[in-house]
Design an enzyme around this catalytic site. Structure first.
Site, PDB file in Angstrom:
ATOM      1  N   LYS A 179       0.826  -1.213   0.000  1.00 38.17           N
ATOM      2  CA  LYS A 179       0.000   0.000   0.000  1.00 38.17           C
ATOM      3  C   LYS A 179       0.858   1.260   0.000  1.00 38.17           C
ATOM      4  O   LYS A 179       0.500   2.245  -0.640  1.00 38.17           O
ATOM      5  CB  LYS A 179      -0.990   0.003   1.177  1.00 38.17           C
ATOM      6  CG  LYS A 179      -2.083  -1.054   1.009  1.00 38.17           C
ATOM      7  CD  LYS A 179      -3.350  -0.739   1.782  1.00 38.17           C
ATOM      8  CE  LYS A 179      -4.476  -1.681   1.383  1.00 38.17           C
ATOM      9  NZ  LYS A 179      -5.676  -1.583   2.173  1.00 38.17           N
ATOM     10  N   LYS A 198      -5.967  -9.431  -6.380  1.00 36.46           N
ATOM     11  CA  LYS A 198      -7.147  -9.676  -5.539  1.00 36.46           C
ATOM     12  C   LYS A 198      -8.324  -8.774  -5.940  1.00 36.46           C
ATOM     13  O   LYS A 198      -8.113  -7.598  -6.243  1.00 36.46           O
ATOM     14  CB  LYS A 198      -6.731  -9.374  -4.088  1.00 36.46           C
ATOM     15  CG  LYS A 198      -7.800  -9.603  -3.059  1.00 36.46           C
ATOM     16  CD  LYS A 198      -7.249  -9.358  -1.663  1.00 36.46           C
ATOM     17  CE  LYS A 198      -7.685  -8.028  -1.121  1.00 36.46           C
ATOM     18  NZ  LYS A 198      -7.954  -7.929   0.284  1.00 36.46           N
ATOM     19  N   LYS A 209     -12.788  -3.960  -3.100  1.00 32.85           N
ATOM     20  CA  LYS A 209     -13.897  -3.011  -3.209  1.00 32.85           C
ATOM     21  C   LYS A 209     -13.427  -1.598  -3.552  1.00 32.85           C
ATOM     22  O   LYS A 209     -14.190  -0.797  -4.047  1.00 32.85           O
ATOM     23  CB  LYS A 209     -14.757  -3.024  -1.940  1.00 32.85           C
ATOM     24  CG  LYS A 209     -14.025  -2.781  -0.637  1.00 32.85           C
ATOM     25  CD  LYS A 209     -14.996  -2.747   0.517  1.00 32.85           C
ATOM     26  CE  LYS A 209     -14.713  -3.745   1.608  1.00 32.85           C
ATOM     27  NZ  LYS A 209     -13.412  -3.608   2.288  1.00 32.85           N
TER      28      LYS A 209
HETATM   29  N1  AQP Z   1     -10.802 -10.881  -3.139  1.00 28.29           N
HETATM   30  C1  AQP Z   1     -10.984 -11.470  -1.968  1.00 28.29           C
HETATM   31  N2  AQP Z   1     -11.071 -12.818  -1.884  1.00 28.29           N
HETATM   32  C2  AQP Z   1     -11.274 -13.433  -0.685  1.00 28.29           C
HETATM   33  N3  AQP Z   1     -11.403 -12.763   0.482  1.00 28.29           N
HETATM   34  C3  AQP Z   1     -11.330 -11.419   0.437  1.00 28.29           C
HETATM   35  N4  AQP Z   1     -11.423 -10.475   1.393  1.00 28.29           N
HETATM   36  C4  AQP Z   1     -11.296  -9.260   0.836  1.00 28.29           C
HETATM   37  N5  AQP Z   1     -11.124  -9.370  -0.493  1.00 28.29           N
HETATM   38  C5  AQP Z   1     -11.126 -10.701  -0.774  1.00 28.29           C
HETATM   39  C6  AQP Z   1     -11.656 -10.758   2.809  1.00 28.29           C
HETATM   40  O1  AQP Z   1     -12.727  -9.931   3.234  1.00 28.29           O
HETATM   41  C7  AQP Z   1     -12.540  -9.636   4.626  1.00 28.29           C
HETATM   42  C8  AQP Z   1     -12.827  -8.202   4.876  1.00 28.29           C
HETATM   43  O2  AQP Z   1     -11.932  -7.425   4.161  1.00 28.29           O
HETATM   44  P1  AQP Z   1     -11.671  -5.936   4.556  1.00 28.29           P
HETATM   45  O3  AQP Z   1     -12.761  -5.099   4.072  1.00 28.29           O
HETATM   46  O4  AQP Z   1     -11.417  -5.814   6.002  1.00 28.29           O
HETATM   47  O5  AQP Z   1     -10.305  -5.572   3.873  1.00 28.29           O
HETATM   48  P2  AQP Z   1      -9.625  -5.996   2.561  1.00 28.29           P
HETATM   49  O6  AQP Z   1      -9.088  -7.371   2.630  1.00 28.29           O
HETATM   50  O7  AQP Z   1      -8.621  -4.911   2.278  1.00 28.29           O
HETATM   51  O8  AQP Z   1     -10.816  -5.964   1.489  1.00 28.29           O
HETATM   52  P3  AQP Z   1     -10.864  -5.170   0.158  1.00 28.29           P
HETATM   53  O9  AQP Z   1     -12.155  -5.488  -0.502  1.00 28.29           O
HETATM   54  O10 AQP Z   1      -9.608  -5.372  -0.651  1.00 28.29           O
HETATM   55  O11 AQP Z   1     -10.950  -3.687   0.698  1.00 28.29           O
HETATM   56  P4  AQP Z   1     -10.108  -2.421   0.323  1.00 28.29           P
HETATM   57  O12 AQP Z   1     -10.215  -2.324  -1.188  1.00 28.29           O
HETATM   58  O13 AQP Z   1     -10.790  -1.313   1.029  1.00 28.29           O
HETATM   59  O14 AQP Z   1      -8.698  -2.623   0.796  1.00 28.29           O
HETATM   60  C9  AQP Z   1     -11.127 -10.059   4.993  1.00 28.29           C
HETATM   61  O15 AQP Z   1     -11.218 -11.260   5.759  1.00 28.29           O
HETATM   62  C10 AQP Z   1     -10.464 -10.331   3.674  1.00 28.29           C
HETATM   63  O16 AQP Z   1      -9.474 -11.355   3.765  1.00 28.29           O
END
Ligand code: AQP
Length: 336
Positions: free
Chosen positions: A116, A199, A202
């Protein structure tokens, strides 16, 4: 009523955008199942979300709407605790205490920080670095025994364990050591529909790269149809050489309950266009009842606030007990 054999489980999700099917398959889908056998505490991690700049009214709306979505996905707030992280200042208090025991070297070695901060080189905030200390505070405040973690979060859980051990060794037994918990789907990771080696996230700027839980049927099918694949026109699972097709197979399997092998059999000899459409249809069919339930819940703002008030109270009772102990052990004067 929970039986004593149940384990305390903690998990959280950031209200940092529209929730994707990646978040669902990797986390939320498991939450509904895990709460049958465990004493679950689920948090909406809005404090973590601000490590990336958020628009205030959107953050507020995302946080509230996420409560409705989690309930629509099966989180049972009568047995499990569901709360908003920023509504309990204990998290920030424990984070400060833990950060005084955490080495900068440990934080700068974290893969998520390296990734990041590389993306935001000139504008990298300290919160991106201390993110895992807040996550450790979230977990340790509740004397958590198990944490369902994806591969991307394993390093952070390891830090939480190290901080707990360090504190326990320095002062005396205080924190439970949390263990990683691998769920039955092996923590399937869902990849971007546009860059299938990355990955699904969102916060991706390209909305074609993800499917949200609230996307309409036509949008879901359109996104599947436009998913990046390859040109050899054969449908089988091989993440090295066929990342896009493998990702769609994983998604299909997660939303139909069929195994990857069953899906491969089903799509033998089928063209990519038909395959993509079938995947989109399956996702839309699965999400339809969740979307309907969500629409009912999100309209009832008073109910959402009641759920959060109750969650805050129940989570707060547990967190306060831990924090009181920690303050005492560190040596803060509390009066005679
Ligand atoms: N692509 C993914 N596949 C499987 N698991 C996923 N998780 C996120 N993306 C995937 C799991 O979702 C949970 C919550 O995630 P989070 O919102 O706390 O943070 P993150 O992992 O950073 O999710 P995002 O969607 O990628 O958010 P942003 O874009 O805001 O950084 C976690 O258990 C994660 O493993």
């Amino acid at each position: 009523m929970h039986q004593t054999a149940q384990k305390r489980l903690f998990s959280a999700i950031q209200p940092s955008g529209a929730i994707t099917i990646g978040n669902y398959i990797g986390a939320i889908q498991n939450w509904a199942a895990l709460q049958q056998q465990n004493d679950c505490i689920f948090a909406i991690a809005d404090l973590h979300a601000i490590t990336v700049q958020q628009v205030p009214e959107i953050l507020r709306k995302n946080s509230r709407d996420l409560v409705a979505l989690l309930l629509a996905c099966g989180v049972d707030c009568k047995n499990s605790i569901l709360f908003l992280q920023s509504q309990l200042s204990y998290h920030i208090e424990l984070m400060w205490l833990l950060s005084s025991m955490c080495y900068i070297g440990e934080l700068s070695r974290m893969t998520q920080f390296k990734d990041k901060s590389a993306k935001k080189e000139e504008n990298c905030n300290a919160g991106l670095m201390t993110y895992p200390v807040l996550m450790a505070a979230d977990i340790l405040l509740y004397q958590t025994e198990i944490v369902p973690v994806g591969a991307d979060q394993k390093q952070h859980l390891e830090l939480a364990r190290n901080l707990a051990l360090r504190f326990n060794n320095r002062y005396s037994q205080t924190f439970t050591l949390p263990e990683p918990y691998i769920t039955s789907n092996g923590q399937a990771k869902i990849f971007s529909l546009q860059e299938p080696t990355k990955k699904m996230s969102k916060s991706d700027v390209n909305s074609l790269s993800y499917i949200t839980l609230l996307d309409k049927k036509e949008e879901i099918i359109k996104k599947c149809k436009r998913a990046v694949t390859d040109s050899d026109n054969q449908i089988y699972f091989d993440c090295q050489n066929k990342a896009g097709i493998s990702n769609l197979l994983t998604i299909y399997s997660a939303f139909t309950g069929k195994s990857i092998a069953e899906a491969e059999m089903q799509f033998k000899g089928v063209g990519y266009a038909n395959f993509k459409e079938t995947v989109g249809e399956a996702v839309a069919k699965y999400l339809a009842p969740i979307q309907e339930r969500y629409r009912e819940l999100v309209a009832d703002k008073r109910y959402i606030d009641t759920v959060l008030r109750d969650g805050r109270e129940r989570a707060g009772d547990i967190a306060y007990k831990t924090l009181r102990k920690v303050y005492k052990k560190i040596g803060f004067y509390r009066g005679e």
